[in-house]
Design an enzyme around this catalytic site. Structure first.
Site, mmCIF file in Angstrom:
data_model
loop_
_atom_site.group_PDB
_atom_site.id
_atom_site.type_symbol
_atom_site.label_atom_id
_atom_site.label_comp_id
_atom_site.label_asym_id
_atom_site.label_seq_id
_atom_site.Cartn_x
_atom_site.Cartn_y
_atom_site.Cartn_z
ATOM 1 N N ASP A 1 4.467 -0.370 0.372
ATOM 2 C CA ASP A 1 5.787 -1.146 0.111
ATOM 3 C C ASP A 1 6.664 -0.929 1.200
ATOM 4 O O ASP A 1 7.337 -1.868 1.755
ATOM 5 C CB ASP A 1 6.547 -0.796 -1.144
ATOM 6 N N ASP B 1 5.309 4.621 1.742
ATOM 7 C CA ASP B 1 4.167 4.115 1.397
ATOM 8 C C ASP B 1 3.902 2.654 1.262
ATOM 9 O O ASP B 1 4.510 2.060 2.559
ATOM 10 C CB ASP B 1 4.359 4.106 -0.527
ATOM 11 N N ASP C 1 10.497 3.970 2.238
ATOM 12 C CA ASP C 1 9.426 4.808 1.880
ATOM 13 C C ASP C 1 8.153 4.911 2.639
ATOM 14 O O ASP C 1 8.006 3.938 3.184
ATOM 15 C CB ASP C 1 9.116 4.337 0.261
ATOM 16 N N GLU D 1 15.915 0.566 2.159
ATOM 17 C CA GLU D 1 15.143 -0.076 1.031
ATOM 18 C C GLU D 1 15.705 0.231 -0.231
ATOM 19 O O GLU D 1 15.710 1.559 -0.395
ATOM 20 C CB GLU D 1 13.708 -0.059 1.236
#
Ligand code: 1YM
Length: 647
Positions: free
Chosen positions: A513, A511, A509, A436
């Site tokens: 997102d 997180d 990541d 990403e």
């Protein structure tokens, strides 16, 4: 005389159980988590048989502290009388002699049966301890087994059954840690299995309770419980799988037929989704690879649609017939057959072979559904139009595919521009990181071992394919680079022998997102490249969450919550200063750090995406990625405690 017989029996018993302990895989598939959970199913199966025989209507399963399992039913209780041939109690025989299922019991046949049809003695063989309690004849009987089925005392009466208390059987077993590397039970896994049994056996109540958590100082413990009883049986199952979808008709269509001691039953419901979910069972065992019953169902379904279309002039003379894929688009179906004797085929014995099942199911579906269409013309119209829509989309997808193919020949658009390929072409060693963001992509390109690691950066918002048909994927500028880089095609066209990398590793990541990107890609692979997941090619990278530094010493922490433990240890109880950094994203790591923590095969952890239950995975993905908000909100609230997603 009896003494001798008993000794002989003991020797044979131990030899039998020893065989199970030597090769557990032969009896329960494996000693991994699936084998551990399978033990519960074996015991529950016996209780379900008792329910099917009409003597039991409630089964409780408790996960006890220490991960032992207690199963109780309110049936007749396993017979306690002396078994004429073995010279010991029938109940002891059931728990100590291999393959002593219901066969010698009271006539009739066992309808339910575990994956390998083994039973209670196998569970005993693989348990450190097992306690059997039987309530019948106004008495309570008890026997204790240890170390894989050994016993010092025979079944004995330990008390009177109190007035008004129900008869039945209770088994508590502790799986043997020398056999199972991981003996921790997963509540969700047991719940899915038991719910399935509750659906397949309409009216039987199954209660699962997690009693593992010790009460805190306020005397509160987190006790999770699910109480399941489905009068609707497999229709309820279909409704459950469709919870997050938009059905095209209100109630599932439910058909059944009985003939020559066999029964067949199907429930099906169409939704506006583009995927099909067909889950079939034979004698309550999930037939993952289908077989005769499933073929009979699919064949008859296609014939019903085409005959209906021709009769009602909905298909014109020169219109093509609808294909099986057309008539199953958006359909969720549960098919269940019960036969006196099942023949299972294939390597994993999950494919039904009995030809009489094909005939029975074919008749049930052809006659039943034709009648249903005649009697419910409004529903028939909606479903038929759905299939025609699928037929048109299939044509459109074919044109889009041909166009892409022709384009790639004419323009020789080889690999995507953003791809940093590896030098090796041997897909037993190569891997591709789908990363990403451009900055993380940059670090990954620099940090990788270019001999076998390729990097494909993704950027911007990805298409959510949950509500997209195949033609949408062709020409999508975010997804096509993934498709061309992998090289194996999509949809019906997929050919894994052309796959360019053995491992497809999604790196995002840690997180919200990042989870979203992971789910979008996973949804894409699940909907359009499912064999890629089934054959174990898809992985998640596990980047570290924290970096702790004391002078030159660096430690990375990958699991939330562990940073404090590591901090404590590195600072030697506060004596030394330790710097703690929380990584917010992959982009914060320089190339060498990324290599060291996340990409170096000798040091990294990657998590393989596994598909245990395609129907449940489909439902979960729709719930997470689909257009209904309420089920998603409920799920997130329910799982907030676990802080992880079960898919
Ligand atoms: C918690 C697990 O095993 N219940 C159970 C098992 C049996 C019976 C009743 C039973 C079956 C029959 C007659 C019969 C079993 N009995 C045998 C065998 N719960 C659990 N409840 N009476 C009682 O099949 O005719 C095997 S299983 F072989 F001994 F009859």
């Amino acid at each position: 005389m009896l003494e001798n017989h008993y000794d002989e029996t003991q020797i044979q018993v131990l030899e039998g159980l020893e065989a199970v302990r030597k090769r557990p895989g032969m009896y329960i598939g494996s000693t991994s988590s699936s084998g551990l959970h399978h033990l519960v199913k074996e015991i529950v199966d016996n209780a379900i048989d008792e329910a099917l025989a009409g003597y039991c209507d409630k089964i409780t399963v408790d996960i006890l502290p220490g991960n032992s399992i207690r199963v109780t039913d309110n049936g007749r209780g396993i017979p306690v009388g002396i078994h004429p041939k073995e010279g010991i109690s029938a109940a002891t025989v059931v728990y100590t002699i291999l393959h002593a299922g219901g066969k010698f019991g009271g006539g009739g046949y066992k309808v339910s049966g575990g994956l390998h049809g083994v039973g209670a003695s196998v569970v005993n063989a693989l348990s450190e301890s097992l306690d059997l309690t039987i309530r019948e004849n106004g008495k309570i009987y008890y026997q204790h087994f240890h170390n894989g089925g050994k016993y010092d005392e025979e079944l004995k009466i330990i008390g009177d059954l109190p007035e008004g208390e129900s008869t039945g059987t209770t088994v508590v077993f502790q799986p043997d840690p020398t056999i199972f590397p991981d003996t921790v039970y997963d509540y969700e896994t047991l719940l899915t299995d038991l719910r399935e049994q509750a659906f397949l056996n309409a009216g039987v109540r199954i209660v699962l309770t997690d009693l593992r958590e010790e009460p805190d100082e306020n005397g509160k413990a987190h006790v999770r419980q699910d109480d399941m009883r489905y009068e609707g049986g497999i229709s309820s199952f279909v409704a459950h799988l469709n919870e997050s979808k938009n059905p095209l008709h209100e109630t599932p269509i439910h058909l059944n037929r009985e003939e020559n001691g066999m029964t067949a039953e199907v429930a099906l419901q169409y939704t506006d989704s583009y995927t099909e979910v067909v889950k079939s069972f034979a004698n309550n065992v999930h037939t993952m690879d289908g077989g005769t019953h499933e073929n009979g169902f699919k064949n008859a379904l296609t014939r019903v649609f085409n005959d209906y279309g021709r009769n009602k002039k909905l298909l014109k003379d020169n219109d093509q017939n609808l294909t099986g894929d057309d008539v199953r688009e958006g359909m969720t179906a549960i098919l269940s057959v019960k036969l006196p004797e099942c023949e299972f085929e294939g390597q994993t014995k999950t494919k039904l072979g009995n030809t009489e099942a094909r005939t029975l199911v074919d008749k049930m579906v052809y006659e039943g559904l034709s009648t249903y269409f005649e009697e419910n013309p409004a529903v028939a119209k909606i479903i038929f139009e759905k299939a025609v829509g699928a037929q048109k989309a299939r044509e459109a997808a074919r044109r889009a595919r041909d166009l892409t193919r022709r384009k790639s020949v004419l323009e020789s658009v080889g690999l995507p521009g953003k791809l940093a390929d590896c030098t090796s072409k041997d897909n037993t060693v190569t891997e591709i990181y789908i990363v990403e963001g451009d900055s993380a992509g940059g670090s990954a390109k620099e940090g990788r071992d270019r001999r076998f690691q390729a990097i494909l950066p993704l950027w911007g918002k990805m298409l959510n394919v949950e509500k997209a048909r195949e033609e949408k994927v062709y020409g999508n500028e975010k997804l096509m680079p993934v498709v061309t880089a992998l090289g194996c095609g999509i949809g019906k066209d997929i050919d894994l022998s052309k796959l360019r990398y053995g491992k497809v590793i999604i790196m995002a990541d840690a997180d919200v997102d990042g989870s979203h990107i992971r789910m979008l890609l996973l949804t894409f692979f699940f909907r359009f490249m499912r064999p890629l997941i089934e054959q174990g090619h898809v992985y998640f990278a596990q980047p570290p969450l924290y970096k702790l530094t004391r002078g030159k010493r660096i430690e990375y922490v990958y699991v939330e919550g562990q940073q404090l433990k590591v901090l404590e240890e590195m600072s030697e109880g506060g004596k030394y200063k330790v710097d703690i950094q929380r990584y917010k994203g992959l982009g914060e790591m320089d190339p060498s750090q990324l290599w060291e923590t996340t990409m170096d095969p000798s040091n990294r952890t990657i998590v393989k995406v596994e598909l245990n239950d395609a129907a449940q995975a489909d439902a979960t993905i729709t719930m997470l990625m689909g257009d209904k908000v309420e089920p998603r909100r409920e799920y997130i609230e329910r799982h907030a405690r676990d802080a992880r997603l079960d898919i």
